[in-house]
Design an enzyme around this catalytic site. Structure first.
Site, PDB file in Angstrom:
ATOM      1  N   GLU A 154       0.820  -1.214   0.000  1.00 26.69           N
ATOM      2  CA  GLU A 154       0.000   0.000   0.000  1.00 26.69           C
ATOM      3  C   GLU A 154       0.854   1.264   0.000  1.00 26.69           C
ATOM      4  O   GLU A 154       0.506   2.256  -0.645  1.00 26.69           O
ATOM      5  CB  GLU A 154      -0.955  -0.007   1.198  1.00 26.69           C
ATOM      6  CG  GLU A 154      -1.950  -1.159   1.205  1.00 26.69           C
ATOM      7  CD  GLU A 154      -2.879  -1.161  -0.005  1.00 26.69           C
ATOM      8  OE1 GLU A 154      -3.015  -0.104  -0.660  1.00 26.69           O
ATOM      9  OE2 GLU A 154      -3.462  -2.218  -0.297  1.00 26.69           O
ATOM     10  N   HIS A 194      -0.655  -1.584  -9.693  1.00 27.46           N
ATOM     11  CA  HIS A 194      -0.568  -3.040  -9.586  1.00 27.46           C
ATOM     12  C   HIS A 194       0.314  -3.600 -10.699  1.00 27.46           C
ATOM     13  O   HIS A 194       0.185  -3.218 -11.860  1.00 27.46           O
ATOM     14  CB  HIS A 194      -1.961  -3.672  -9.654  1.00 27.46           C
ATOM     15  CG  HIS A 194      -2.735  -3.487  -8.395  1.00 27.46           C
ATOM     16  ND1 HIS A 194      -3.999  -2.943  -8.363  1.00 27.46           N
ATOM     17  CD2 HIS A 194      -2.416  -3.760  -7.101  1.00 27.46           C
ATOM     18  CE1 HIS A 194      -4.426  -2.894  -7.114  1.00 27.46           C
ATOM     19  NE2 HIS A 194      -3.483  -3.375  -6.329  1.00 27.46           N
ATOM     20  N   CYS A 195       1.199  -4.505 -10.329  1.00 32.38           N
ATOM     21  CA  CYS A 195       2.154  -5.078 -11.280  1.00 32.38           C
ATOM     22  C   CYS A 195       1.512  -6.217 -12.067  1.00 32.38           C
ATOM     23  O   CYS A 195       0.849  -7.079 -11.495  1.00 32.38           O
ATOM     24  CB  CYS A 195       3.386  -5.591 -10.537  1.00 32.38           C
ATOM     25  SG  CYS A 195       4.642  -6.290 -11.640  1.00 32.38           S
ATOM     26  N   CYS A 216       5.387 -10.423  -8.071  1.00 36.42           N
ATOM     27  CA  CYS A 216       5.848  -9.170  -7.467  1.00 36.42           C
ATOM     28  C   CYS A 216       4.968  -8.789  -6.281  1.00 36.42           C
ATOM     29  O   CYS A 216       3.770  -9.111  -6.240  1.00 36.42           O
ATOM     30  CB  CYS A 216       5.792  -8.071  -8.531  1.00 36.42           C
ATOM     31  SG  CYS A 216       6.264  -6.414  -7.982  1.00 36.42           S
ATOM     32  N   CYS A 268       9.526  -6.887  -8.225  1.00 39.05           N
ATOM     33  CA  CYS A 268      10.179  -7.313  -9.460  1.00 39.05           C
ATOM     34  C   CYS A 268      11.098  -6.179  -9.925  1.00 39.05           C
ATOM     35  O   CYS A 268      11.006  -5.050  -9.422  1.00 39.05           O
ATOM     36  CB  CYS A 268       9.128  -7.646 -10.525  1.00 39.05           C
ATOM     37  SG  CYS A 268       8.348  -6.194 -11.287  1.00 39.05           S
ATOM     38  N   CYS A 278       9.286  -2.828 -10.918  1.00 42.61           N
ATOM     39  CA  CYS A 278       8.776  -2.047  -9.782  1.00 42.61           C
ATOM     40  C   CYS A 278       9.915  -1.569  -8.884  1.00 42.61           C
ATOM     41  O   CYS A 278       9.820  -0.503  -8.271  1.00 42.61           O
ATOM     42  CB  CYS A 278       7.770  -2.880  -8.989  1.00 42.61           C
ATOM     43  SG  CYS A 278       6.237  -3.200  -9.913  1.00 42.61           S
TER      44      CYS A 278
END
Length: 302
Positions: free
Chosen positions: A197, A206-207, A212, A231, A234
């Site tokens: 968050e 969101h990946c 991730c 990942c 990110c």
């Protein structure tokens, strides 16, 4: 079961970009950091794998949204970044945060995050939420109640015995609330939620590229499958947002796991709140993640 596997070129573009300015930025990264991040598009990588969907109820299937590559993250006009004067993250227990959030945030606060062991729901039509946040205001409140091993038990001690109507300004429900045993699994789940968050507050969406921490999750089973690590795509976003040495970051994470990680029991409900600050961290569930970090450090420090 479905595996989402992107091509090497797609992942490479998502990480590095085709924008000459961003490519130049990437090439200026430390050689070890580039080596680690390049694992994103190595088919045989044992550090970063594809996303696996287990059911139609998983997040990506039930919440279609456009993926965010590094270039989109970098050019997002609404993304907030820390500044020298606003670089602190405040984490407060919920008993204090509700009143605290009504006041002006501290001048040096980038965000303020409240945590509680009480189940939360935003309105009567909802069963529960793990948390809510205002990304524009840099504030959020998150509940770890459902991460306890006894939450779904018939003998759960945190149940409200007698319902009573309270006004929106009455916070008495937070007085003397039940605290379950703080196990390593509860701590791991809580760390995942909180860091996920806070990642959103830094502008990470969101990946959808690789397994991730920033993957969405619809339910506890899916959240448990989500790794604690970012990942490479990110990771680069977060590094761009706040600036850090990946080597030093990973070393610090290993130190955090190792500090007070002896085989001592976790906190139990019998402990008073005054004692909780001195209790050892239950980190048994972090062992696999620590081994993963050590592998990453080996790549970074070749």
């Amino acid at each position: 079961m479905q595996i989402i596997r992107h091509s090497e070129q797609t992942l490479k573009t998502a990480l590095i970009s085709k924008n000459p300015v961003l490519v130049s930025q990437y090439e200026k990264l430390d050689a070890g950091e580039q080596r680690l991040m390049n694992e994103a598009f190595q088919p045989a990588s044992d550090l970063f794998g594809p996303i696996t969907l287990h059911s139609p109820s998983d997040w990506i299937t039930s919440h279609p949204e456009a993926p965010q590559d590094f270039e989109q993250f970098f050019s997002d006009p609404y993304r907030k970044t820390p500044s020298p004067n606003k670089r602190s993250i405040y984490i407060q227990s919920i008993g204090d945060i509700l009143k605290f959030l009504k006041k002006k945030k501290p001048e040096d606060a980038f965000c303020v995050v409240g945590i509680t062991m009480i189940d939360l729901y935003p309105r009567d039509s909802w069963n529960f939420v793990f948390g809510q946040a205002s990304l524009t205001d840099g504030v959020g409140i998150f509940s770890f109640a459902r991460y306890g091993s006894d939450f779904y038990s018939m003998h759960y001690k945190g149940k409200v015995k007698k319902l009573k109507k309270t006004s929106s300004s009455d916070y008495s429900i937070f007085d003397n609330y039940y605290i379950p045993e703080i196990t390593s699994v509860l701590l791991l789940r809580s760390c995942k939620t909180l860091t996920h968050e806070i990642g959103h507050i830094f502008g990470l969406r969101h990946c959808q590229w690789l397994a991730c921490l920033m993957q969405g999750s619809n339910h506890l089973e899916e959240a448990d499958r989500r790794p604690l690590n970012l990942c490479p795509i990110c990771l680069r976003k977060l590094q761009c947002a706040i600036g850090f040495s990946t080597v030093e970051r990973y070393k610090a994470l290993v130190r955090w796991i190792d500090d007070e990680s002896s085989d001592t029991p976790g906190a139990t409900p019998e402990h008073s709140r005054e004692d909780n600050g001195n209790l050892p961290k239950p980190v048994e569930a972090f062992k696999e993640w620590k081994e993963w970090i050590i592998k990453c450090l080996a790549v970074l420090q070749k």
